[in-house]
Write a protein that holds these residues in place. Structure first.
Motif, PDB file in Angstrom:
ATOM      1  N   ALA A 104      -7.424  -2.451 -11.376  1.00  0.00           N
ATOM      2  CA  ALA A 104      -7.759  -2.125 -12.764  1.00  0.00           C
ATOM      3  C   ALA A 104      -7.071  -0.802 -13.070  1.00  0.00           C
ATOM      4  O   ALA A 104      -7.442   0.239 -12.527  1.00  0.00           O
ATOM      5  N   ALA A 105      -6.049  -0.849 -13.919  1.00  0.00           N
ATOM      6  CA  ALA A 105      -5.205   0.328 -14.123  1.00  0.00           C
ATOM      7  C   ALA A 105      -5.019   0.641 -15.602  1.00  0.00           C
ATOM      8  O   ALA A 105      -5.067  -0.247 -16.447  1.00  0.00           O
ATOM      9  N   PRO A 106      -4.780   1.922 -15.897  1.00  0.00           N
ATOM     10  CA  PRO A 106      -4.448   2.295 -17.271  1.00  0.00           C
ATOM     11  C   PRO A 106      -3.139   1.621 -17.694  1.00  0.00           C
ATOM     12  O   PRO A 106      -2.227   1.448 -16.872  1.00  0.00           O
ATOM     13  N   VAL A 134       0.841  -1.205   0.000  1.00  0.00           N
ATOM     14  CA  VAL A 134       0.000   0.000   0.000  1.00  0.00           C
ATOM     15  C   VAL A 134       0.873   1.251   0.000  1.00  0.00           C
ATOM     16  O   VAL A 134       0.613   2.201  -0.743  1.00  0.00           O
ATOM     17  N   VAL A 135       1.918   1.276   0.810  1.00  0.00           N
ATOM     18  CA  VAL A 135       2.831   2.424   0.836  1.00  0.00           C
ATOM     19  C   VAL A 135       3.475   2.613  -0.540  1.00  0.00           C
ATOM     20  O   VAL A 135       3.581   3.729  -1.048  1.00  0.00           O
ATOM     21  N   ALA A 136       3.898   1.513  -1.161  1.00  0.00           N
ATOM     22  CA  ALA A 136       4.503   1.602  -2.497  1.00  0.00           C
ATOM     23  C   ALA A 136       3.505   2.140  -3.515  1.00  0.00           C
ATOM     24  O   ALA A 136       3.858   2.962  -4.364  1.00  0.00           O
ATOM     25  N   PHE A 137       2.251   1.692  -3.444  1.00  0.00           N
ATOM     26  CA  PHE A 137       1.231   2.148  -4.387  1.00  0.00           C
ATOM     27  C   PHE A 137       0.905   3.625  -4.192  1.00  0.00           C
ATOM     28  O   PHE A 137       0.602   4.330  -5.146  1.00  0.00           O
ATOM     29  N   GLU A 138       0.970   4.100  -2.958  1.00  0.00           N
ATOM     30  CA  GLU A 138       0.692   5.519  -2.690  1.00  0.00           C
ATOM     31  C   GLU A 138       1.711   6.421  -3.373  1.00  0.00           C
ATOM     32  O   GLU A 138       1.439   7.591  -3.611  1.00  0.00           O
ATOM     33  N   ASN A 139       2.877   5.888  -3.703  1.00  0.00           N
ATOM     34  CA  ASN A 139       3.921   6.668  -4.374  1.00  0.00           C
ATOM     35  C   ASN A 139       3.810   6.640  -5.897  1.00  0.00           C
ATOM     36  O   ASN A 139       4.616   7.267  -6.578  1.00  0.00           O
ATOM     37  N   ILE A 140       2.821   5.913  -6.417  1.00  0.00           N
ATOM     38  CA  ILE A 140       2.617   5.850  -7.868  1.00  0.00           C
ATOM     39  C   ILE A 140       1.597   6.915  -8.256  1.00  0.00           C
ATOM     40  O   ILE A 140       0.463   6.916  -7.764  1.00  0.00           O
ATOM     41  N   LYS A 141       2.028   7.821  -9.121  1.00  0.00           N
ATOM     42  CA  LYS A 141       1.155   8.920  -9.550  1.00  0.00           C
ATOM     43  C   LYS A 141      -0.070   8.358 -10.274  1.00  0.00           C
ATOM     44  O   LYS A 141       0.051   7.486 -11.133  1.00  0.00           O
ATOM     45  N   LYS A 142      -1.240   8.843  -9.900  1.00  0.00           N
ATOM     46  CA  LYS A 142      -2.530   8.447 -10.476  1.00  0.00           C
ATOM     47  C   LYS A 142      -2.849   6.973 -10.256  1.00  0.00           C
ATOM     48  O   LYS A 142      -3.491   6.335 -11.097  1.00  0.00           O
ATOM     49  N   PHE A 143      -2.402   6.417  -9.127  1.00  0.00           N
ATOM     50  CA  PHE A 143      -2.744   5.028  -8.803  1.00  0.00           C
ATOM     51  C   PHE A 143      -4.259   4.928  -8.666  1.00  0.00           C
ATOM     52  O   PHE A 143      -4.870   5.710  -7.947  1.00  0.00           O
ATOM     53  N   PRO A 144      -4.902   3.970  -9.355  1.00  0.00           N
ATOM     54  CA  PRO A 144      -6.363   3.949  -9.436  1.00  0.00           C
ATOM     55  C   PRO A 144      -7.097   3.372  -8.234  1.00  0.00           C
ATOM     56  O   PRO A 144      -8.294   3.584  -8.078  1.00  0.00           O
ATOM     57  N   GLY A 145      -6.433   2.637  -7.385  1.00  0.00           N
ATOM     58  CA  GLY A 145      -7.091   2.009  -6.242  1.00  0.00           C
ATOM     59  C   GLY A 145      -6.852   0.509  -6.247  1.00  0.00           C
ATOM     60  O   GLY A 145      -6.348  -0.056  -7.214  1.00  0.00           O
ATOM     61  N   ILE A 146      -7.233  -0.125  -5.153  1.00  0.00           N
ATOM     62  CA  ILE A 146      -6.927  -1.543  -4.967  1.00  0.00           C
ATOM     63  C   ILE A 146      -8.064  -2.225  -4.217  1.00  0.00           C
ATOM     64  O   ILE A 146      -8.714  -1.612  -3.378  1.00  0.00           O
ATOM     65  N   THR A 147      -8.294  -3.488  -4.547  1.00  0.00           N
ATOM     66  CA  THR A 147      -9.201  -4.341  -3.793  1.00  0.00           C
ATOM     67  C   THR A 147      -8.359  -5.470  -3.219  1.00  0.00           C
ATOM     68  O   THR A 147      -7.521  -6.049  -3.923  1.00  0.00           O
ATOM     69  N   VAL A 148      -8.557  -5.781  -1.931  1.00  0.00           N
ATOM     70  CA  VAL A 148      -7.808  -6.839  -1.269  1.00  0.00           C
ATOM     71  C   VAL A 148      -8.797  -7.872  -0.738  1.00  0.00           C
ATOM     72  O   VAL A 148      -9.782  -7.520  -0.088  1.00  0.00           O
ATOM     73  N   VAL A 149      -8.520  -9.145  -1.037  1.00  0.00           N
ATOM     74  CA  VAL A 149      -9.400 -10.237  -0.655  1.00  0.00           C
ATOM     75  C   VAL A 149      -8.569 -11.318   0.037  1.00  0.00           C
ATOM     76  O   VAL A 149      -7.442 -11.596  -0.381  1.00  0.00           O
ATOM     77  N   ASP A 205       3.328  -1.333 -15.882  1.00  0.00           N
ATOM     78  CA  ASP A 205       4.698  -1.775 -15.578  1.00  0.00           C
ATOM     79  C   ASP A 205       5.171  -1.251 -14.231  1.00  0.00           C
ATOM     80  O   ASP A 205       5.848  -1.962 -13.478  1.00  0.00           O
ATOM     81  N   GLU A 206       4.809  -0.025 -13.901  1.00  0.00           N
ATOM     82  CA  GLU A 206       5.200   0.568 -12.618  1.00  0.00           C
ATOM     83  C   GLU A 206       4.552  -0.179 -11.446  1.00  0.00           C
ATOM     84  O   GLU A 206       5.189  -0.422 -10.416  1.00  0.00           O
ATOM     85  N   ILE A 207       3.295  -0.565 -11.615  1.00  0.00           N
ATOM     86  CA  ILE A 207       2.583  -1.306 -10.564  1.00  0.00           C
ATOM     87  C   ILE A 207       3.190  -2.701 -10.404  1.00  0.00           C
ATOM     88  O   ILE A 207       3.437  -3.151  -9.284  1.00  0.00           O
TER      89      ILE A 207
END
Length: 101
Positions: free
Chosen positions: A63-65, A19-34, A70-72
């Motif tokens: 679901a990302a552009p 989650v911390v890593a994703f917060e550093n990605i510009k325009k990160f679309p969101g995440i679902t965790v199961v 590649d960054e994700i």
């Protein structure tokens, strides 16, 4: 906008790190965790694993552009890789439609 679906199976204790890593990605679309349980190919099973081979995991879905796929993937691989068997998998699938409810 073309999008892809990233599905990653990871060790549960690594979610906060991801989650911390994703917060550093510009325009990160969101995440679902199961919560998930599973097992893969391994040659060193113990007696207990034979009785219950399932290990707790977390499944994340994003679901990302295509521009940031590649960054994700790089962030998941860098922060979810421990080097031990069972680190998980990353799947990337095409999305035909994304509809906001």
């Amino acid at each position: 906008m073309e999008r892809k679906l990233i599905i990653a199976i990871v060790r549960p204790f690594l979610i906060d790190k991801l989650v911390v890593a994703f917060e550093n990605i510009k325009k990160f679309p969101g995440i679902t965790v199961v919560d998930a349980h599973g097992f893969g190919q391994t040659s060193n099973k113990t007696w207990d694993e034979t009785l219950n081979p399932f290990h707790p995991k977390k499944q994340i879905e994003i679901a990302a552009p295509v521009e940031i796929i590649d960054e994700i993937i790089e962030a998941i691989h860098e922060h979810a890789h421990t080097g031990k068997t069972g680190d998980g998998m990353i799947f990337v699938l095409p999305l035909d439609q994304v509809i906001r409810i």
